[in-house]
Design a protein around this motif. Sequence first.
Motif, mmCIF file in Angstrom:
data_model
loop_
_atom_site.group_PDB
_atom_site.id
_atom_site.type_symbol
_atom_site.label_atom_id
_atom_site.label_comp_id
_atom_site.label_asym_id
_atom_site.label_seq_id
_atom_site.Cartn_x
_atom_site.Cartn_y
_atom_site.Cartn_z
ATOM 1 N N GLY A 46 0.781 -1.240 0.000
ATOM 2 C CA GLY A 46 0.000 0.000 0.000
ATOM 3 C C GLY A 46 0.805 1.277 0.000
ATOM 4 N N SER A 47 2.129 1.194 -0.014
ATOM 5 C CA SER A 47 2.930 2.419 0.037
ATOM 6 C C SER A 47 2.817 3.249 -1.243
ATOM 7 C CB SER A 47 4.395 2.097 0.331
ATOM 8 O OG SER A 47 4.972 1.386 -0.729
ATOM 9 N N CYS A 48 2.292 2.666 -2.297
ATOM 10 C CA CYS A 48 2.146 3.375 -3.575
ATOM 11 C C CYS A 48 0.707 3.826 -3.829
ATOM 12 C CB CYS A 48 2.607 2.474 -4.712
ATOM 13 S SG CYS A 48 1.540 1.031 -4.956
ATOM 14 N N THR A 49 -0.135 3.800 -2.798
ATOM 15 C CA THR A 49 -1.555 4.116 -2.972
ATOM 16 C C THR A 49 -1.767 5.536 -3.488
ATOM 17 O OG1 THR A 49 -2.133 2.588 -1.192
ATOM 18 C CG2 THR A 49 -3.807 4.202 -1.828
ATOM 19 N N VAL A 50 -2.563 5.646 -4.547
ATOM 20 C CA VAL A 50 -3.029 6.917 -5.090
ATOM 21 C C VAL A 50 -4.528 6.772 -5.331
ATOM 22 C CG1 VAL A 50 -0.810 7.438 -6.203
ATOM 23 C CG2 VAL A 50 -2.613 6.301 -7.519
ATOM 24 N N ARG A 51 -5.178 7.875 -5.648
ATOM 25 C CA ARG A 51 -6.591 7.799 -6.025
ATOM 26 C C ARG A 51 -6.686 7.902 -7.536
ATOM 27 N NH1 ARG A 51 -10.315 10.995 -1.735
ATOM 28 N NH2 ARG A 51 -11.892 9.888 -2.921
ATOM 29 N N LEU A 52 -7.365 6.947 -8.128
ATOM 30 C CA LEU A 52 -7.609 6.925 -9.574
ATOM 31 C C LEU A 52 -9.105 7.099 -9.742
ATOM 32 C CD1 LEU A 52 -6.447 6.507 -12.428
ATOM 33 C CD2 LEU A 52 -6.816 4.054 -12.114
ATOM 34 N N ASP A 53 -9.503 8.249 -10.277
ATOM 35 C CA ASP A 53 -10.925 8.607 -10.369
ATOM 36 C C ASP A 53 -11.604 8.476 -9.006
ATOM 37 O OD1 ASP A 53 -10.671 9.219 -13.039
ATOM 38 O OD2 ASP A 53 -11.406 7.275 -13.723
ATOM 39 N N GLY A 54 -10.884 8.869 -7.957
ATOM 40 C CA GLY A 54 -11.434 8.894 -6.607
ATOM 41 C C GLY A 54 -11.272 7.618 -5.814
ATOM 42 N N VAL A 55 -10.865 6.535 -6.448
ATOM 43 C CA VAL A 55 -10.772 5.234 -5.795
ATOM 44 C C VAL A 55 -9.309 4.946 -5.435
ATOM 45 C CG1 VAL A 55 -11.166 2.751 -6.074
ATOM 46 C CG2 VAL A 55 -12.755 4.401 -7.089
ATOM 47 N N PRO A 56 -9.016 4.567 -4.185
ATOM 48 C CA PRO A 56 -7.639 4.211 -3.850
ATOM 49 C C PRO A 56 -7.198 2.957 -4.601
ATOM 50 C CG PRO A 56 -8.955 4.524 -1.859
ATOM 51 C CD PRO A 56 -9.897 4.505 -3.019
ATOM 52 N N THR A 143 3.627 6.314 5.056
ATOM 53 C CA THR A 143 2.709 7.422 5.346
ATOM 54 C C THR A 143 1.931 7.925 4.136
ATOM 55 O OG1 THR A 143 4.130 8.058 7.190
ATOM 56 C CG2 THR A 143 2.538 9.694 6.426
ATOM 57 N N PRO A 144 2.543 8.144 2.964
ATOM 58 C CA PRO A 144 1.754 8.642 1.829
ATOM 59 C C PRO A 144 0.571 7.744 1.477
ATOM 60 C CG PRO A 144 4.076 8.909 1.374
ATOM 61 C CD PRO A 144 3.984 8.080 2.628
ATOM 62 N N GLY A 145 0.792 6.440 1.423
ATOM 63 C CA GLY A 145 -0.300 5.518 1.105
ATOM 64 C C GLY A 145 -1.376 5.517 2.175
ATOM 65 N N LEU A 146 -0.960 5.559 3.440
ATOM 66 C CA LEU A 146 -1.925 5.611 4.544
ATOM 67 C C LEU A 146 -2.747 6.895 4.486
ATOM 68 C CD1 LEU A 146 0.342 4.237 7.392
ATOM 69 C CD2 LEU A 146 -1.836 3.231 6.671
ATOM 70 N N LEU A 147 -2.109 8.007 4.175
ATOM 71 C CA LEU A 147 -2.823 9.287 4.082
ATOM 72 C C LEU A 147 -3.874 9.266 2.979
ATOM 73 C CD1 LEU A 147 0.164 11.747 4.532
ATOM 74 C CD2 LEU A 147 -1.774 11.483 6.101
ATOM 75 N N VAL A 148 -3.502 8.753 1.823
ATOM 76 C CA VAL A 148 -4.438 8.702 0.692
ATOM 77 C C VAL A 148 -5.617 7.786 1.030
ATOM 78 C CG1 VAL A 148 -4.715 7.995 -1.718
ATOM 79 C CG2 VAL A 148 -2.697 9.306 -1.027
ATOM 80 N N ALA A 149 -5.341 6.616 1.612
ATOM 81 C CA ALA A 149 -6.413 5.678 1.963
ATOM 82 C C ALA A 149 -7.314 6.252 3.056
ATOM 83 C CB ALA A 149 -5.821 4.344 2.405
ATOM 84 N N ALA A 150 -6.719 6.890 4.065
ATOM 85 C CA ALA A 150 -7.508 7.462 5.160
ATOM 86 C C ALA A 150 -8.349 8.636 4.678
ATOM 87 C CB ALA A 150 -6.582 7.895 6.295
ATOM 88 N N ASP A 151 -7.796 9.446 3.779
ATOM 89 C CA ASP A 151 -8.550 10.571 3.234
ATOM 90 C C ASP A 151 -9.787 10.078 2.494
ATOM 91 O OD1 ASP A 151 -8.596 13.564 2.529
ATOM 92 O OD2 ASP A 151 -8.745 12.592 0.565
ATOM 93 N N GLU A 152 -9.634 9.028 1.713
ATOM 94 C CA GLU A 152 -10.783 8.482 0.978
ATOM 95 C C GLU A 152 -11.827 7.932 1.947
ATOM 96 O OE1 GLU A 152 -13.424 5.658 -0.876
ATOM 97 O OE2 GLU A 152 -11.867 5.113 0.564
ATOM 98 N N LEU A 153 -11.382 7.263 3.014
ATOM 99 C CA LEU A 153 -12.320 6.756 4.025
ATOM 100 C C LEU A 153 -13.129 7.897 4.610
ATOM 101 C CD1 LEU A 153 -13.492 4.763 6.134
ATOM 102 C CD2 LEU A 153 -11.469 5.297 7.543
ATOM 103 N N LEU A 154 -12.465 8.965 5.027
ATOM 104 C CA LEU A 154 -13.160 10.076 5.671
ATOM 105 C C LEU A 154 -14.054 10.848 4.704
ATOM 106 C CD1 LEU A 154 -10.330 11.298 8.036
ATOM 107 C CD2 LEU A 154 -12.392 9.990 8.635
ATOM 108 N N GLU A 155 -13.767 10.749 3.413
ATOM 109 C CA GLU A 155 -14.643 11.376 2.428
ATOM 110 C C GLU A 155 -15.983 10.651 2.356
ATOM 111 O OE1 GLU A 155 -14.785 11.421 -2.313
ATOM 112 O OE2 GLU A 155 -13.148 12.632 -1.508
ATOM 113 N N ARG A 156 -15.938 9.341 2.435
ATOM 114 C CA ARG A 156 -17.185 8.569 2.302
ATOM 115 C C ARG A 156 -17.829 8.230 3.636
ATOM 116 N NH1 ARG A 156 -15.631 3.231 3.197
ATOM 117 N NH2 ARG A 156 -13.444 2.871 2.691
#
Length: 197
Positions: A46-56, A143-156
């Motif tokens: 998960g260290s490379c997690t990004v959002r692609l069209d909003g989806v991690p 941390t970057p992957g965790l931040l992206v995943a957590a941000d998406e969680l808090l959005e939904r």
Amino acid sequence: MRVNFTVNGRKQTADDVWEGESLLYVLRERMGLPGSKNACEQGECGSCTVRLDGVPVCSCLVAAGQAEGREVVTVEGLADYAAHRDDAHPGGACGSGSCGTSLDAAQRWQAKGTDGQTGEGTELSPIQKAFIDAGAVQCGFCTPGLLVAADELLERNSSPSDADIREALSGNLCRCTGYEKILDAVRLAAARQEEAV
């Protein structure tokens, strides 16, 4: 091949991309965005997690060509993306799941940061602030992957349970912590989000 896509609110073009090249490689090596980390190259850490069209997504598993015409948000663009979301949806996420950022809104979004490449000089996103305040950053590799995943969680889900947080972050591994400070950071960001409503 040439890949045209939007990265952190800005139209980008990557030339001479070969068919097997990963989105992670293009982001790091061609776009100069080192936030997403190259660790396992198998979608396990998960260290490379990004959002692609909003989806991690694990960008190491996404072929760069699959990003053609799509929206990518990396950790470098997280603060601007969060500000855009707050402007579009004051008060954060909706428990019903009917909010969030639509694909159309994501495609219309433009970054406003002083340095869209690195994210430096911009205000931090709420989840980034919470990670700092809760002491959830150790070596920083995950941390970057965790931040992206957590941000998406808090959005939904503006009020996630501990089970929700664990599920959302289950694809992100951290070798330095026992995860408790990371969970604390997501709880803190959620509490701050609810206070703002």
